[in-house]
Design a protein around this motif. Sequence first.
Motif, PDB file in Angstrom:
ATOM      1  N   SER A  78       0.840  -1.187   0.000  1.00 50.99           N
ATOM      2  CA  SER A  78       0.000   0.000   0.000  1.00 50.99           C
ATOM      3  C   SER A  78       0.880   1.243   0.000  1.00 50.99           C
ATOM      4  O   SER A  78       2.014   1.219   0.494  1.00 50.99           O
ATOM      5  CB  SER A  78      -0.908   0.011   1.232  1.00 50.99           C
ATOM      6  OG  SER A  78      -1.625   1.230   1.312  1.00 50.99           O
ATOM      7  N   GLY A  79       0.355   2.317  -0.548  1.00 49.45           N
ATOM      8  CA  GLY A  79       1.068   3.588  -0.518  1.00 49.45           C
ATOM      9  C   GLY A  79       0.129   4.734  -0.181  1.00 49.45           C
ATOM     10  O   GLY A  79      -1.009   4.769  -0.645  1.00 49.45           O
ATOM     11  N   LEU A  80       0.609   5.651   0.655  1.00 53.26           N
ATOM     12  CA  LEU A  80      -0.146   6.845   1.021  1.00 53.26           C
ATOM     13  C   LEU A  80       0.666   8.064   0.605  1.00 53.26           C
ATOM     14  O   LEU A  80       1.822   8.214   1.025  1.00 53.26           O
ATOM     15  CB  LEU A  80      -0.418   6.873   2.528  1.00 53.26           C
ATOM     16  CG  LEU A  80      -1.127   8.123   3.065  1.00 53.26           C
ATOM     17  CD1 LEU A  80      -2.559   8.206   2.530  1.00 53.26           C
ATOM     18  CD2 LEU A  80      -1.128   8.132   4.586  1.00 53.26           C
ATOM     19  N   VAL A  81       0.078   8.935  -0.204  1.00 53.37           N
ATOM     20  CA  VAL A  81       0.770  10.116  -0.697  1.00 53.37           C
ATOM     21  C   VAL A  81       0.675  11.230   0.341  1.00 53.37           C
ATOM     22  O   VAL A  81      -0.413  11.592   0.782  1.00 53.37           O
ATOM     23  CB  VAL A  81       0.177  10.570  -2.046  1.00 53.37           C
ATOM     24  CG1 VAL A  81       0.838  11.860  -2.518  1.00 53.37           C
ATOM     25  CG2 VAL A  81       0.370   9.468  -3.093  1.00 53.37           C
ATOM     26  N   VAL A  89       4.390   7.143   1.213  1.00 49.82           N
ATOM     27  CA  VAL A  89       4.788   6.252   2.299  1.00 49.82           C
ATOM     28  C   VAL A  89       4.255   4.865   1.974  1.00 49.82           C
ATOM     29  O   VAL A  89       3.038   4.676   1.845  1.00 49.82           O
ATOM     30  CB  VAL A  89       4.235   6.729   3.657  1.00 49.82           C
ATOM     31  CG1 VAL A  89       4.634   5.748   4.758  1.00 49.82           C
ATOM     32  CG2 VAL A  89       4.755   8.119   3.980  1.00 49.82           C
ATOM     33  N   VAL A  90       5.157   3.904   1.812  1.00 51.25           N
ATOM     34  CA  VAL A  90       4.728   2.550   1.452  1.00 51.25           C
ATOM     35  C   VAL A  90       4.629   1.717   2.728  1.00 51.25           C
ATOM     36  O   VAL A  90       5.481   1.772   3.606  1.00 51.25           O
ATOM     37  CB  VAL A  90       5.693   1.907   0.433  1.00 51.25           C
ATOM     38  CG1 VAL A  90       5.548   2.572  -0.919  1.00 51.25           C
ATOM     39  CG2 VAL A  90       7.143   1.990   0.887  1.00 51.25           C
ATOM     40  N   GLU A  91       3.545   0.954   2.820  1.00 50.04           N
ATOM     41  CA  GLU A  91       3.240   0.181   4.024  1.00 50.04           C
ATOM     42  C   GLU A  91       2.630  -1.155   3.631  1.00 50.04           C
ATOM     43  O   GLU A  91       2.140  -1.343   2.513  1.00 50.04           O
ATOM     44  CB  GLU A  91       2.216   0.922   4.892  1.00 50.04           C
ATOM     45  CG  GLU A  91       2.636   2.270   5.413  1.00 50.04           C
ATOM     46  CD  GLU A  91       1.497   2.913   6.201  1.00 50.04           C
ATOM     47  OE1 GLU A  91       1.526   2.822   7.443  1.00 50.04           O
ATOM     48  OE2 GLU A  91       0.591   3.478   5.574  1.00 50.04           O
ATOM     49  N   ALA A 126       9.950   7.502  -2.206  1.00 50.32           N
ATOM     50  CA  ALA A 126       9.135   6.565  -1.430  1.00 50.32           C
ATOM     51  C   ALA A 126       9.807   6.418  -0.072  1.00 50.32           C
ATOM     52  O   ALA A 126      11.024   6.206   0.013  1.00 50.32           O
ATOM     53  CB  ALA A 126       9.046   5.214  -2.119  1.00 50.32           C
ATOM     54  N   ARG A 127       9.032   6.549   0.990  1.00 48.05           N
ATOM     55  CA  ARG A 127       9.570   6.481   2.342  1.00 48.05           C
ATOM     56  C   ARG A 127       8.953   5.274   3.049  1.00 48.05           C
ATOM     57  O   ARG A 127       7.789   4.947   2.831  1.00 48.05           O
ATOM     58  CB  ARG A 127       9.280   7.775   3.091  1.00 48.05           C
ATOM     59  CG  ARG A 127       9.949   7.880   4.455  1.00 48.05           C
ATOM     60  CD  ARG A 127       9.936   9.320   4.940  1.00 48.05           C
ATOM     61  NE  ARG A 127      10.824  10.145   4.120  1.00 48.05           N
ATOM     62  CZ  ARG A 127      10.905  11.465   4.223  1.00 48.05           C
ATOM     63  NH1 ARG A 127      10.142  12.104   5.081  1.00 48.05           N
ATOM     64  NH2 ARG A 127      11.746  12.143   3.471  1.00 48.05           N
ATOM     65  N   LEU A 128       9.720   4.643   3.923  1.00 52.17           N
ATOM     66  CA  LEU A 128       9.215   3.467   4.610  1.00 52.17           C
ATOM     67  C   LEU A 128       9.898   3.319   5.957  1.00 52.17           C
ATOM     68  O   LEU A 128      11.002   3.811   6.183  1.00 52.17           O
ATOM     69  CB  LEU A 128       9.443   2.204   3.783  1.00 52.17           C
ATOM     70  CG  LEU A 128      10.892   1.818   3.475  1.00 52.17           C
ATOM     71  CD1 LEU A 128      11.027   0.302   3.358  1.00 52.17           C
ATOM     72  CD2 LEU A 128      11.362   2.470   2.167  1.00 52.17           C
TER      73      LEU A 128
END
Length: 353
Positions: A78-81, A89-91, A126-128
Amino acid sequence: MEGQSGGRAGEEAECIGKSQGLTFWLARPEDYQEVMSISDDIYWGNDYLPYRYHIWMTQPHRLVILARKNRKLVGLESGLVVDGAETVVVEGLRVSPEERGRGMAGILQCFVDDFFKRRYPTLQRARLTRDDDPGPQRSLTWLDKRSVLSLCCEAGQYHDFLFHLRTRLVEEEGRKNPGVEEEEEEEEEGEKSPAPELLFLEGRDLRSVLLLPSLPSRVSLPAGSIIRDWLPVRPIHSNLPLLDRPEHIWLVDQPQSPSFLSLHTRPYPIPLGGGAECLSVDLFGTSVALARQALTQHLERASSDVFRAVLVHVFMHSSLLERLAQFCEGGAARRCEVQWDQVLMEREILDRE
């Protein structure tokens, strides 16, 4: 910023691309059971996705992407912009057990980056967050790390643990430390006097604190981000809807010139032990005295929402870990055997055309 979210109930499944023998689809609410079928043993019973999956389906600027191989579900991310459409943010990354160790995660991550870049052309990174340090990787940049104190409390013992913390807090604040070594005196300087009362923040007061230009340096935000549980976002205006939410309880020491900021999110159910609750507390700052007080106040505020066995995760600056662990020793909660750090990383999203 273009509003996007996961699929809605009753929609036809939408194939959004193909790569290396996989097809990719936007997740729908009715895919829930299939997603759970590839999630066994994820995070040793501490998996948040059973609770958050349906929330993610309706969250603005979030997409949940499924990977299939011969029609069978084999992966999810999943990703939230966030950050004004500069960061995704990838989760929730997971791969089915039979496909783990075969490079599936890398294929999925590459597709997700490209897909989000097409939807949101202004994305730069992309941050994680991870629960381990993968070591040097060409695609990932290490940003920062927080320590995590995990405490397990059996059903019916939460209030006993709270009483223990209140008692310890009184003892610590009243302690005079006569005859300590000079080195310890220097370490404890500023911690002997009772800590200022921490104030609950909400509404306009919360937003004023979050938007202080000096906040990241004042409270030692990791890489300038507030990590709420596992979700890192910068304290900027476009992210306020993610930070100022009814389920977030915030504390600050001095609203005009804060040196300590903290929050917890209301407990949510997890599969651990056949059914438990998870409570996450995020501490920002390096004062031991304020960390003790903040943890106690957060757990006290959350007490009305705890009904079963509870797993408490306390995320903090690494300098606080052992002192806070000692503060909690001897109570009804025990320190969990599984220990880790929370590592913040990012990768650049490039135009591949």
